[in-house]
Enzyme design. Structure first.
Site, PDB file in Angstrom:
ATOM      1  N   ARG A   9       0.876  -1.346   0.054  1.00 47.99           N
ATOM      2  CA  ARG A   9      -0.039   0.035  -0.028  1.00 47.99           C
ATOM      3  C   ARG A   9       0.880   1.178   0.081  1.00 47.99           C
ATOM      4  O   ARG A   9       0.479   2.204  -0.448  1.00 47.99           O
ATOM      5  CB  ARG A   9      -1.053   0.018   1.294  1.00 47.99           C
ATOM      6  CG  ARG A   9      -2.041   1.239   1.454  1.00 47.99           C
ATOM      7  CD  ARG A   9      -3.165   0.911   2.096  1.00 47.99           C
ATOM      8  NE  ARG A   9      -4.234   2.050   2.100  1.00 47.99           N
ATOM      9  CZ  ARG A   9      -4.529   2.832   3.185  1.00 47.99           C
ATOM     10  NH1 ARG A   9      -3.980   2.616   4.295  1.00 47.99           N
ATOM     11  NH2 ARG A   9      -5.076   3.739   3.049  1.00 47.99           N
ATOM     12  N   HIS A  68       0.568   4.367  -2.826  1.00 48.35           N
ATOM     13  CA  HIS A  68       0.390   5.796  -2.495  1.00 48.35           C
ATOM     14  C   HIS A  68       1.353   6.572  -2.691  1.00 48.35           C
ATOM     15  O   HIS A  68       1.161   7.542  -2.715  1.00 48.35           O
ATOM     16  CB  HIS A  68       0.260   5.601  -0.844  1.00 48.35           C
ATOM     17  CG  HIS A  68      -1.215   5.441  -0.510  1.00 48.35           C
ATOM     18  ND1 HIS A  68      -1.774   5.907   0.746  1.00 48.35           N
ATOM     19  CD2 HIS A  68      -2.156   4.361  -1.058  1.00 48.35           C
ATOM     20  CE1 HIS A  68      -3.125   5.610   0.717  1.00 48.35           C
ATOM     21  NE2 HIS A  68      -3.334   4.608  -0.346  1.00 48.35           N
ATOM     22  N   ASP A  69       2.759   5.997  -2.969  1.00 48.01           N
ATOM     23  CA  ASP A  69       3.967   6.679  -3.528  1.00 48.01           C
ATOM     24  C   ASP A  69       3.926   6.953  -5.061  1.00 48.01           C
ATOM     25  O   ASP A  69       3.755   8.138  -5.440  1.00 48.01           O
ATOM     26  CB  ASP A  69       5.154   5.800  -3.099  1.00 48.01           C
ATOM     27  CG  ASP A  69       6.454   6.603  -3.849  1.00 48.01           C
ATOM     28  OD1 ASP A  69       6.291   7.950  -3.601  1.00 48.01           O
ATOM     29  OD2 ASP A  69       7.429   6.001  -4.064  1.00 48.01           O
ATOM     30  N   VAL A  90       1.114   9.844  -6.226  1.00 49.27           N
ATOM     31  CA  VAL A  90       1.251  11.082  -5.909  1.00 49.27           C
ATOM     32  C   VAL A  90       2.633  11.414  -6.165  1.00 49.27           C
ATOM     33  O   VAL A  90       3.717  11.054  -5.542  1.00 49.27           O
ATOM     34  CB  VAL A  90       1.254  11.217  -4.432  1.00 49.27           C
ATOM     35  CG1 VAL A  90       1.309  12.777  -3.957  1.00 49.27           C
ATOM     36  CG2 VAL A  90      -0.334  10.821  -3.896  1.00 49.27           C
ATOM     37  N   ASN A 119      -3.207   8.962   4.542  1.00 47.89           N
ATOM     38  CA  ASN A 119      -2.149   8.173   4.807  1.00 47.89           C
ATOM     39  C   ASN A 119      -1.791   7.542   6.197  1.00 47.89           C
ATOM     40  O   ASN A 119      -0.761   7.187   6.710  1.00 47.89           O
ATOM     41  CB  ASN A 119      -0.811   8.836   4.110  1.00 47.89           C
ATOM     42  CG  ASN A 119      -0.777   8.868   2.853  1.00 47.89           C
ATOM     43  OD1 ASN A 119      -1.240   7.882   2.320  1.00 47.89           O
ATOM     44  ND2 ASN A 119      -0.348   9.919   2.182  1.00 47.89           N
ATOM     45  N   HIS A 139      -6.073  -5.858  -2.914  1.00 43.52           N
ATOM     46  CA  HIS A 139      -7.119  -5.875  -1.309  1.00 43.52           C
ATOM     47  C   HIS A 139      -7.248  -7.423  -0.975  1.00 43.52           C
ATOM     48  O   HIS A 139      -7.977  -7.763  -0.189  1.00 43.52           O
ATOM     49  CB  HIS A 139      -8.261  -5.240  -1.514  1.00 43.52           C
ATOM     50  CG  HIS A 139      -8.246  -3.566  -1.631  1.00 43.52           C
ATOM     51  ND1 HIS A 139      -9.223  -2.812  -2.034  1.00 43.52           N
ATOM     52  CD2 HIS A 139      -7.130  -3.037  -1.545  1.00 43.52           C
ATOM     53  CE1 HIS A 139      -8.761  -1.639  -2.026  1.00 43.52           C
ATOM     54  NE2 HIS A 139      -7.347  -1.646  -1.346  1.00 43.52           N
TER      55      HIS A 139
END
Ligand code: HEM
Ligand SMILES: *[C@@H]1O[C@H](CO)[C@@H](O)[C@H](O)[C@H]1NC(C)=O
Ligand SMILES: *[C@@H]1O[C@H](CO)[C@@H](O)[C@H](O)[C@H]1NC(C)=O
Ligand SMILES: *[C@@H]1O[C@H](CO)[C@@H](O)[C@H](O)[C@H]1NC(C)=O
Ligand SMILES: *[C@@H]1O[C@H](CO)[C@@H](O)[C@H](O)[C@H]1NC(C)=O
Ligand SMILES: *[C@@H]1O[C@H](CO)[C@@H](O)[C@H](O)[C@H]1NC(C)=O
Length: 324
Positions: free
Chosen positions: A60, A64-65, A68, A92, A191
């Site tokens: 995750r 998320h890195d 963005v 985050n 997931h």
């Protein structure tokens, strides 16, 4: 030598460097830091064996890195006196296991200082953590990313998808990152490991339309089970459940079978059944070999979103702070 040639070819053929930016390579550190990938693997396996939640967390963080500012390690930066970083954005706050990356970075700096980027370490660590149970790499991680120097708290909420999104919104969000409906459906398979906090889906259980009802797209038996885990209390931000019940540390195809049985945890999961293309892919992903193959392909795509290469950015000395 090879890199010089590629750069030269870019200049000659295309006239400017821009065209060739963002090129990653297999085993980029083969000569400059031959032990880099094995150090990642060694520390990751120690840490995963000690804590089975590590793979989901690293996967995750990597996602998320990449969404963005590209896969530039910006998610790893801590806030400073002058700047609130991505890490501190609401979306985050539940990220964890950053210390695994820091431990790997420290070991690699000892072996070859100033060579291996934090962005690459994160990409490799996520792959190795998820792969450990299979004792073979589930996808290829190209390397050669460099680390960004900017991390802004305002950027995650406008770049990351949220669990309440419908299909149109998810498709749109992924499209802005150069990813299609197939990628969206396949990467959502991430997931199959990890947990989800009740506050992110409580509305589906207790107050779907504002009249104390349940989301009809959620299997009633599963909803009843979720209610036993998630109190009807909007002040509870602690409770969580396994996203893939009873197999949340196994990277498998259960996410998709659950989904088809109306047991997707988030609205964003259930949304994959509301589009014919996505639904067809969901059914294909029930076959393990197809899922692994497709996941590998989409992870490779995700892993090169907006990467910094060549002389852009820097190689951080420590992953939580930019070089001074
Ligand atoms: C499609 C849009 C997506 C949405 C809306 C979404 C949303 C979420 C949310 C809300 C959580 C729960 C966080 C918590 O309660 O602490 C979560 C967890 C997770 N997500 Fe996603 N996600 C998406 C795509 C992805 C992708 C592309 C990946 C990686 C390939 C991924 C990997 C994970 C993992 C592994 C976890 C578990 C983390 C843990 O156990 O600590 N997600 N996601
Ligand atoms: C950076 O932030 C993490 C939490 O995200 C924290 O655990 C860590 O101690 C911080 N590191 C430093 C050097 O401040
Ligand atoms: C914070 O900003 C001030 C003024 O712009 C600058 O002098 C200082 O060095 C900065 N501090 C850090 C830790 O970046
Ligand atoms: C998806 O959500 C957006 C924003 O709430 C809304 O405008 C749109 O109508 C929704 N689309 C579908 C197909 O439900
Ligand atoms: C359900 O939602 C409605 C509208 O958002 C709100 O007015 C009501 O207080 C909620 N009820 C409960 C029990 O949370
Ligand atoms: C929620 O978790 C935090 C940190 O783990 C803890 O300090 C707090 O007591 C918990 N709250 C509840 C209501 O369980």
């Amino acid at each position: 030598m090879k890199i010089k040639f590629i750069l030269l070819a870019c200049v000659v053929v295309f006239g400017f460097l821009g065209v060739c930016q963002g090129t990653l390579h297999k085993h980029f550190y083969k000569h400059s830091c031959p032990r880099a990938e094995s150090i990642v693997q060694r520390i990751v396996s120690q840490r995963v064996l000690a804590n089975p939640r590590v793979p989901a967390r690293l996967l995750r963080i990597h996602f998320h890195d990449c969404f963005v500012r590209g896969c530039d390690g910006s998610i790893l930066l801590n806030s400073t006196a002058n700047n609130t970083a991505e890490k501190d954005a609401l979306i985050n706050l539940n990220l964890a296991s950053f210390d695994v990356i820091d431990e790997i970075k420290a070991a690699i700096e000892k072996a070859c200082p100033g060579i291996v980027s934090c962005a690459d370490i994160l990409a490799l660590a996520a792959r190795d953590a998820v792969s450990l149970q299979y004792k073979r790499s589930l996808w290829v991680v190209l390397t050669g990313r460099r680390d960004g120097r900017v991390s802004l708290v305002a950027e995650p909420p406008i770049n990351l998808p949220t669990p309440g999104m419908n299909f149109t919104q998810l498709k749109q969000n992924f499209a802005t990152k150069g990813l299609g409906v197939k990628d969206l459906t396949v990467l959502s398979g991430g997931h199959t490991i990890g947990i989800g906090h009740c506050f992110l889906f409580r509305g589906r259980l207790y107050n779907f339309t504002g009249r104390g009802d349940q989301d009809p797209s959620l299997d009633p038996t599963y909803a009843a089970f979720l209610k036993t885990q998630c109190p009807n209390n909007n002040n509870d931000f602690n409770s969580s459940v396994e996203m893939d019940p009873r197999s949340s540390t196994n990277f498998d195809t259960h996410y998709y079978s659950n989904l088809l049985h109306k047991k997707g945890l988030f609205t964003s999961d259930a949304a994959l059944l509301t589009n014919n293309h996505a639904k067809r892919t969901v059914k294909q992903m029930l076959k393990t070999r197809r899922f692994f193959k497709a996941f590998a392909k989409s992870m490779k795509k995700m892993g090169r979103i907006g990467v910094l290469t060549g002389t852009a950015g820097e190689i951080r000395k420590q992953c939580w702070v930019v070089n001074s």
